[in-house]
Write a protein that holds these residues in place. Structure first.
Motif: not given
Ligand SMILES: [Fe+2]
Ligand SMILES: [Fe+2]
Length: 329
Positions: A288-313
């Motif tokens: 999510m924080n890799k500046e040179d990673a493609p936007r779609v990959v970074r944004e997907s990780c952002q959404v994925a972390i939200d999913m991860w937190e949802h699953e773990n809460s």
């Protein structure tokens, strides 16, 4: 059960999805989208279709996916416009074509046929599969299958898939022969055979999903060495449905491979967010924080972390019957 929301609630969802205040986080917009999808109403279709002028390909492909899952023919004009726009991101055009297949209106067949030679491989392959799916829905087997589904049928997965499982696994009634080592191997061979039509290979893919054993997961993971990004992204999507920890190593490999297509890496990230085991979080944060990673990959990780937190809460903000845990496409 029909869910009723007030006009002001609907307006709030629209404002959030379309980021009218200009400061709504992407994952929050996704949550509004999942709620609109769960409503399955004509209002949802209208609101979701307004989002296609957004700069985020990730968001737009999800809009198209949700329109397909809602299944209303009123979404077809917006989807056709997206498919016809050659300047649009191929991942978004792919999802629009797939959504047309999900809605399964025969009027879409000639439109989809126009794109069977599209310069973008993922678009033309999607159109091929979508046409085959609409034809299957109207075939003897398809009609019989749809007629056999009634209110008491509990589907293994609630998604409208791009292809039905292979014939003998249609209703998820697994017989010992299908789940045996030999049965899984037969499906694996079909899955990875590039000489077979993609639709048939997809049917083997969804059959393996319904089997869902570790051996079936391994068989699916062997598809990650295919050349088609479309094919591989669908396997990653299925892993997001299966939520088997057994698929984590192969998904991490996909996410971390910079030479893999963005579409496949995106789907791997979101599957990992759904599986939500502790070891995946640092990888999602890293990408999510890799500046040179493609936007779609970074944004997907952002959404994925939200999913991860949802699953773990113990979060129950979704428990208002509008939606369950977010499942991103
Ligand atoms: Fe997709
Ligand atoms: Fe996706």
């Amino acid at each position: 059960m029909a869910v009723v929301v007030s006009p002001s609630e609907l307006q709030a969802l629209e404002d959030c999805l379309l980021n009218k205040s200009n400061n709504v986080a992407l994952h929050t917009r996704f949550r509004a989208l999942f709620t609109l999808k769960a409503l399955k109403s004509e209002d949802s279709v209208k609101i979701i279709a307004k989002g296609f002028s957004d700069p985020s390909a990730l968001l737009k492909h999800e809009l198209a996916y949700c329109l397909g899952q809602i299944g209303k023919p009123t979404a077809l004009p917006a989807l056709e416009t997206v498919l016809r726009d050659a300047t649009e991101d191929p991942m978004v055009r792919h999802e629009a074509a797939e959504a047309m297949g999900a809605i399964s209106n025969p009027s879409s067949v000639p439109i989809l046929n126009e794109f069977l030679a599209d310069p973008q491989r993922s678009v033309r392959e999607t159109c091929e599969i979508a046409v085959a799916k609409i034809e299957w829905d109207n075939s003897e087997e398809g009609k019989k299958h749809h007629a056999s589904i009634n209110e008491s049928t509990i589907p293994l997965y609630t998604s409208v898939d791009p292809a039905p499982p292979s014939s003998n696994l249609l209703l998820g009634n697994l017989n010992p022969e299908d789940v045996s080592e030999a049965g899984v191997e037969r499906l694996r061979k079909e899955l990875v055979d590039p000489a077979l039509p993609l639709f048939q290979r997809y049917r083997a893919m969804f059959a393996l999903r319904n089997i869902g054993t570790p051996a079936a997961v391994d068989a699916l993971a062997s598809g990650f060495s295919d050349e088609s990004a479309l094919f591989k992204h669908e396997i990653a999507f299925i892993f997001g449905q299966l939520l088997s920890t057994h698929s984590v190593p192969s998904l991490l490999q996909v996410l971390q491979n910079p030479s893999e297509s963005d579409m496949v890496r995106h789907e791997a990230a979101e599957a990992l967010g759904g599986i939500a085991t502790p070891e995946v979080l640092p990888h999602l944060r890293e990408w999510m924080n890799k500046e040179d990673a493609p936007r779609v990959v970074r944004e997907s990780c952002q959404v994925a972390i939200d999913m991860w937190e949802h699953e773990n809460s113990d979060e129950f903000q979704y428990a208002n019957a509008l939606t369950s845990a977010p499942i991103a496409a």
